[in-house]
Design a protein around this motif. Sequence first.
Motif, PDB file in Angstrom:
ATOM      1  N   THR A 135      18.957 -14.845   3.038  1.00  0.00           N
ATOM      2  CA  THR A 135      19.123 -13.856   1.966  1.00  0.00           C
ATOM      3  C   THR A 135      18.239 -12.632   2.149  1.00  0.00           C
ATOM      4  OG1 THR A 135      17.454 -14.997   0.637  1.00  0.00           O
ATOM      5  CG2 THR A 135      19.754 -15.618   0.274  1.00  0.00           C
ATOM      6  N   SER A 136      17.230 -12.731   3.023  1.00  0.00           N
ATOM      7  CA  SER A 136      16.339 -11.591   3.213  1.00  0.00           C
ATOM      8  C   SER A 136      17.091 -10.461   3.902  1.00  0.00           C
ATOM      9  CB  SER A 136      15.127 -11.995   4.061  1.00  0.00           C
ATOM     10  OG  SER A 136      14.356 -12.965   3.402  1.00  0.00           O
ATOM     11  N   PRO A 137      16.982  -9.240   3.391  1.00  0.00           N
ATOM     12  CA  PRO A 137      17.655  -8.105   4.035  1.00  0.00           C
ATOM     13  C   PRO A 137      17.093  -7.843   5.427  1.00  0.00           C
ATOM     14  CG  PRO A 137      16.936  -7.557   1.799  1.00  0.00           C
ATOM     15  CD  PRO A 137      16.284  -8.855   2.162  1.00  0.00           C
ATOM     16  N   LEU A 138      17.907  -7.241   6.265  1.00  0.00           N
ATOM     17  CA  LEU A 138      17.520  -6.894   7.629  1.00  0.00           C
ATOM     18  C   LEU A 138      17.537  -5.387   7.809  1.00  0.00           C
ATOM     19  CD1 LEU A 138      19.830  -9.432   9.515  1.00  0.00           C
ATOM     20  CD2 LEU A 138      17.428  -9.758   8.971  1.00  0.00           C
ATOM     21  N   ASP A 269       9.200  -6.519   1.692  1.00  0.00           N
ATOM     22  CA  ASP A 269       9.707  -7.311   0.582  1.00  0.00           C
ATOM     23  C   ASP A 269       8.749  -7.222  -0.604  1.00  0.00           C
ATOM     24  OD1 ASP A 269       7.559  -8.982   1.103  1.00  0.00           O
ATOM     25  OD2 ASP A 269       8.753 -10.546   2.061  1.00  0.00           O
ATOM     26  N   ALA A 270       9.056  -7.990  -1.634  1.00  0.00           N
ATOM     27  CA  ALA A 270       8.266  -7.921  -2.863  1.00  0.00           C
ATOM     28  C   ALA A 270       6.818  -8.366  -2.661  1.00  0.00           C
ATOM     29  CB  ALA A 270       8.922  -8.785  -3.948  1.00  0.00           C
ATOM     30  N   LEU A 275      10.217  -6.548   6.479  1.00  0.00           N
ATOM     31  CA  LEU A 275      11.489  -7.229   6.659  1.00  0.00           C
ATOM     32  C   LEU A 275      11.753  -7.422   8.151  1.00  0.00           C
ATOM     33  CD1 LEU A 275      13.825  -5.450   4.074  1.00  0.00           C
ATOM     34  CD2 LEU A 275      12.471  -7.534   3.793  1.00  0.00           C
ATOM     35  N   GLN A 276      12.634  -8.365   8.455  1.00  0.00           N
ATOM     36  CA  GLN A 276      12.961  -8.630   9.850  1.00  0.00           C
ATOM     37  C   GLN A 276      13.619  -7.404  10.479  1.00  0.00           C
ATOM     38  OE1 GLN A 276      15.483 -12.034  10.474  1.00  0.00           O
ATOM     39  NE2 GLN A 276      15.311 -11.937  12.704  1.00  0.00           N
TER      40      GLN A 276
END
Length: 369
Positions: A135-138, A269-270, A275-276
């Motif tokens: 779910t983590s944005p790229l 991220d928060a 992020l990746q």
Amino acid sequence: MTGMLVIMIGMAAFAVDLTRMQLVRSQMQSAVDAAALAGSMQLRDDPKDVDAAKAAAEKFIHLNNVGFFGDVASDAIQVETGTWDSDTSTFVATTEGPCSVRVFATKSNELFSFAQIFGHLAFSMPGQSIASVPTSPLDIIMVLDLSGSMSSDGRIEALRAASPEFVTTIENAGKDDRIGVMCYGAEIGSYPYGNIYTQSPASLFPDPDEASTDWAGILEAEMTDNFAALRGGALSSSSLQSNKYGGGTPIGAAIRDGAHYLDANNRQDAKGRDLQKLMVLMSDGYANKPEEKSNDYALQMAKYAASLEIQIYTISLGDDADTELMSSIASKTGGRYFEVTGSDSELTAGLKRAYRGIANDINRVILVK
């Protein structure tokens, strides 16, 4: 003598039944793993349909043989949707925006073979597995070769057909990803148009004293989540032109500038973590800039990208690409290499498969527990 015989029979019974229990345990774990993956894949395709995810998971439990009679009773299966916190390795059950599936199942009343002699009739074997959808944005930078050789064998046509589809695949994952496009290459001192990337430090160039006139990438599209604009702009047929910049194949410079731009524009991220970062690097030929040790420089820049925690997925396009170099670049950064050969429609189909393979890699469902 009789007592010794009883002990030997007991040991044999224990060994046989222990082996049987281990087999059922292995079968049970395979079944719940398959169920959790199936449920999560269904959840990835339709995050709102929790019932479909649970049904897919239960179906895969039943498709796996467990124990002597092969099936696990439906009332012994529990499927939950929820979220997975990788920092604390905890699962929180929820039906609101779930991204993970947890499966419990128990195979009951599995009969012992020899232990029944000693009054032990049956055993039960539980299993649990959790699978999660990323779910983590790229943040992704596509780095594309637009050298003169791209006009051969339908290579530029393949790029025009496949690149927009890759963007659509990433868009459909619905993860708030961003994509930028950098193409190569041109000489800084002689390229008369805008967008040439001049932000990389001189210390990263083959000769720092010549950084102002050396080869560089061209930033065709900044990082964006406006995927329609990408398809209609930087990745349109009118924009993707072979020999667009009148340059050579400076693979090292392309990696350098793509990595520098990606790192400089990376989101957090928060919790304040980067992020990746991913680079998708395509080339149809051999590195030829700088004129000496061009491969060494490309590998040096791959090492630079790895130091920024950027994975590079590489694609060699056509029969004239430097497959060894492209494979090494991916290997040095923890990415994956794809080789696409042939011509015309073969190239188009192969490049589409490569892009799908990359998208599947970065969006794959994984077992987390």
